[in-house]
Each structure stands twice: as C-alpha cells, then as structure tokens.
Design a protein around this motif. Structure first.
Motif, short mmCIF file in Angstrom:
data_model
loop_
_atom_site.label_atom_id
_atom_site.label_comp_id
_atom_site.label_asym_id
_atom_site.label_seq_id
_atom_site.Cartn_x
_atom_site.Cartn_y
_atom_site.Cartn_z
N PHE A 10 0.76 -2.25 -4.11
CA PHE A 10 1.83 -1.76 -4.98
C PHE A 10 1.73 -2.44 -6.33
N ILE A 11 1.84 -1.64 -7.41
CA ILE A 11 1.63 -2.15 -8.76
C ILE A 11 2.78 -1.74 -9.67
N CYS A 12 3.31 -2.74 -10.40
CA CYS A 12 4.26 -2.47 -11.48
C CYS A 12 3.79 -3.30 -12.69
N VAL A 25 9.25 -4.30 1.88
CA VAL A 25 9.72 -3.20 2.72
C VAL A 25 8.60 -2.71 3.64
N LEU A 26 7.41 -2.50 3.10
CA LEU A 26 6.32 -1.93 3.89
C LEU A 26 5.64 -2.95 4.78
N VAL A 32 0.82 -1.98 9.08
CA VAL A 32 0.73 -1.94 7.62
C VAL A 32 0.59 -3.35 7.09
N GLU A 33 -0.30 -3.52 6.16
CA GLU A 33 -0.44 -4.76 5.41
C GLU A 33 -0.26 -4.39 3.94
N ALA A 34 0.74 -4.97 3.29
CA ALA A 34 1.04 -4.61 1.90
C ALA A 34 1.01 -5.84 1.01
N ILE A 35 0.50 -5.65 -0.20
CA ILE A 35 0.55 -6.68 -1.22
C ILE A 35 0.94 -6.02 -2.54
N SER A 36 1.28 -6.84 -3.53
CA SER A 36 1.69 -6.30 -4.81
C SER A 36 1.07 -7.10 -5.94
N PHE A 106 7.89 7.17 1.76
CA PHE A 106 7.00 6.93 2.89
C PHE A 106 7.59 7.49 4.18
N PRO A 107 7.77 8.83 4.25
CA PRO A 107 8.36 9.43 5.44
C PRO A 107 7.54 9.18 6.71
#
Length: 111
Positions: A10-12, A25-26, A32-36, A106-107
């Motif tokens: 995830f990028i902002c 959240v993810l 799921v493995e999430a980073i930002s 992300f349904p």
C-alpha cells in the motif's frame, strides 16, 4: 503444505495515515501479508524497488501516486498489478471511516 501468503503493498505520500491503516487492516487477514510505503523522501518507509518486487499486488491511494510510482519504478512494475484505490488524504490513522473505505475495496476478504 500451506499456500504462500498474498503480498500486498500500500502506497500513499508520507506513509503516516492511509497506507499504514490499509496495512494494519489487511495484515489481520489469514493468508495476507501487507506492508506500506510512501512516495515522498520524508516518508516513514520510503518506497523502494525491493518493496515493489516483493509485492504480488500494489495499491496506491491516488492517481498522483500511480504517476510517481510508474515514473520512478517502471522496470520493477513489469508484470505487476497496480491499482488506484481513490482514497483522498482526509483521514487520521485508523479512522473508522477510512477503515470502512478500505474494507469496501477488498470484498474478497470483507464480503
């Protein structure tokens, strides 16, 4: 043998509010493995080519982030899914409205 986790990036802009919220959240989802990361040099975690290569799918908050990422990391983006979430910089970290917006994107995991 279990399947490898889906790796989401995830990028902002500054990696302080939106993308860390999406990461939190993810990351709570099994499989799921999430980073930002952020596009700005002063980001908490600046975006790098290694992060793009690590990710199975990349999610940017706004079109401006897509442009920056595409300009700087064109080679690493080959064969990568890049999605624009369309979430403006209007929220605090873990703002309940932001969490709801992210879940709606992300349904697959949040019905």
């Amino acid at each position: 043998m279990s399947a490898l986790p889906t790796r989401l990036l995830f990028i902002c802009s500054r990696n302080k509010l939106r993308s860390p919220t999406a990461e939190a959240v993810l990351n709570g989802i099994d499989g799921v493995e999430a980073i930002s990361a952020g596009t700005n040099n002063d980001s908490e975690t600046p975006l790098s080519g290694d992060l793009i290569e690590w990710a199975d799918a990349i999610y940017v908050m706004e079109r401006q982030h897509q442009k920056k990422v595409t300009q700087k990391f064109r080679a690493q983006l080959k064969d990568k899914d890049l999605h624009i979430l369309g979430i403006a910089d209007d929220y605090r970290y873990m703002d309940p409205v932001l969490v709801t917006l992210i879940k709606r994107k992300f349904p697959r995991w949040f019905g």
